[in-house]
Design an enzyme around this catalytic site. Structure first.
Site, PDB file in Angstrom:
ATOM      1  N   ASP A 177       0.782  -1.186  -0.175  1.00 21.95           N
ATOM      2  CA  ASP A 177       0.187   0.167   0.164  1.00 21.95           C
ATOM      3  C   ASP A 177       0.710   1.534  -0.223  1.00 21.95           C
ATOM      4  OD1 ASP A 177      -2.683  -1.114  -0.001  1.00 21.95           O
ATOM      5  OD2 ASP A 177      -3.021  -1.027   1.756  1.00 21.95           O
ATOM      6  N   GLU A 178       2.072   1.046   0.522  1.00 20.04           N
ATOM      7  CA  GLU A 178       2.831   2.211   1.066  1.00 20.04           C
ATOM      8  C   GLU A 178       3.710   2.497  -0.737  1.00 20.04           C
ATOM      9  OE1 GLU A 178       6.899   3.644   3.124  1.00 20.04           O
ATOM     10  OE2 GLU A 178       6.027   1.731   3.995  1.00 20.04           O
ATOM     11  N   GLY A 179       3.541   1.566  -1.614  1.00 15.18           N
ATOM     12  CA  GLY A 179       4.405   1.332  -2.538  1.00 15.18           C
ATOM     13  C   GLY A 179       6.069   1.949  -2.335  1.00 15.18           C
TER      14      GLY A 179
END
EC number: 3.6.1.6
Length: 397
Positions: A177-179
């Site tokens: 999700d954070e990439g």
């Protein structure tokens, strides 16, 4: 950027990537101007305008090096997509993970940022404004119990605040999700759907986010220095590396471990030896950007920060830089010609890592990148999309 090039556009993003991931799950077709930033307006009542009303959202980005607050003001119109009317941004150092052994000490900085929110959001909207904190790599790498104690302290502060806080208001983002906040990923276009949240940045564009977990700058440092999987090699906290100044010695804290880091004996070819280490780390880890030479690229996060360290761009305004500039700077710094007491001892390693990574991705030496902290006056961050998504989830529930 020409529209004809958008079909194959790639962007480098640190924190912007997860922002896009949050949004693309929830939106289909949109008008091309659905999220264009509005022109400056005369002051109106806090909760409404002649044609609609305002919705506020507060997002704390708790990163490894600092905590940042984004206070977004959305203008909502009947039967129209919300428009971002304004963003207030503040940042404090160090990150929450610095208080792992004394969670109470994190409260002062968070209270300061909450005061910024209280002065930005009209009191009439406080109880309707969600406040959210998402922690990234710094807390994710802490032992579970220490991380949870910190998050519990944040939850208590949010509950005491006048803003809307729920059980899911405080959490740790996973790496996908954070990439990989602060690391390199790329975004490529594959379909023709429009994303409303992208209208204010890139006109019409569809995205596919590729996340290279473990290749963020801090994790890469550890691996190149000799650590493995965020842990000391064979239980030792001493790391000896050719990427550091010869015969130098110091300490470095990562993931709640304090390492002793040392350079090798004088006479070793620093640049060549360190580059070999970095090339081994990146071997077959990333995919080539097929249109790397032909389209415009933006670079953010540590690409931006290291360019500032070199004096290649102004910290506030950004600028442009070539792949070759990173490589030539690495050779200068690693040879000791540009070393100074004010420079990070990891600058040599960081510059080699950036230059090799870009070349592994297929960028030619003279490829130029645009470096920016904001696009259309909005911080390049995942926080905007995450906030918008959270507000929409509140409406659904």
């Amino acid at each position: 950027m020409k529209r004809s090039k958008l079909a194959g556009v790639f962007l480098f993003v640190g924190v912007l990537l997860a922002y896009l991931m949050f949004v693309r799950r929830h939106y289909g077709a949109a008008k091309p101007d659905a999220f264009a930033l509005p022109a400056p307006r005369h002051r109106r009542p806090a909760s409404s305008t002649a044609g609609g009303s305002f919705q506020y959202g507060i997002m704390f980005d708790a990163g490894s090096t600092g905590t940042r607050i984004h206070i977004f003001k959305f203008q909502t119109e009947l039967n129209e997509a919300p428009k971002l009317a304004h963003e207030t941004f503040r940042a404090l150092k160090p990150g929450l993970s610095a208080y792992a052994d004394d969670p109470e000490k994190c409260a002062a900085g968070l209270k300061e940022l909450l005061e910024v929110a209280k002065s930005t959001v009209p009191p009439s909207s406080w109880t309707l404004t969600p406040v959210v904190l998402k922690a990234t790599a710094g807390l994710r790498l802490l032992p579970g119990e220490k991380a949870e104690h910190l998050l519990d302290r944040v939850r208590a502060l949010f509950t005491e605040s006048p803003f809307l806080s729920r059980d899911d208001s405080v959490s740790i983002m996973d790496g996908t999700d954070e990439g990989t906040n602060g690391s390199l990923c790329h975004i490529c276009t594959h379909t023709h759907t429009h994303l409303k949240m992208m209208m204010m940045i890139l006109s019409s564009l569809i995205i596919n986010v590729c996340s290279y977990l473990g290749l963020g700058l801090m994790s890469a440092r550890l691996a190149v220095l000799g650590g493995v999987d965020y842990s000391p090699l064979e239980g030792s906290t001493e790391l000896v590396s050719p990427c550091l100044a010869p015969e130098s010695s110091g300490s470095w804290e990562h993931a709640d471990v304090v390492y002793t880091v040392r350079g090798q004996k004088a006479g070793e070819p620093v640049y060549e030896a360190c580059r070999t280490k970095v090339e081994k780390l990146l071997y077959r880890k990333v995919e080539k950007a097929t249109e790397a030479a032909d389209v415009d690229f933006y670079a953010f996060s540590y690409y931006y920060d290291r360019a500032v360290d070199l004096g290649a761009i102004e910290e506030e305004t950004g600028g442009t830089i070539r792949v070759l500039d990173y490589e030539e700077a690495a050779k200068r710094v690693c040879s000791g010609l540009a070393l100074s007491p004010l420079q990070s001892p990891f600058l040599c390693l960081d510059l080699i890592y950036i230059s090799v990574l870009l070349q592994e991705l297929g960028f030619p030496p003279h490829k130029q990148f645009k470096l920016a902290r904001t696009i259309n006056q909005v911080e390049t961050s995942w926080a905007l999309g995450a906030t918008f998504h959270y507000i929409e989830s509140l409406k659904r529930h």
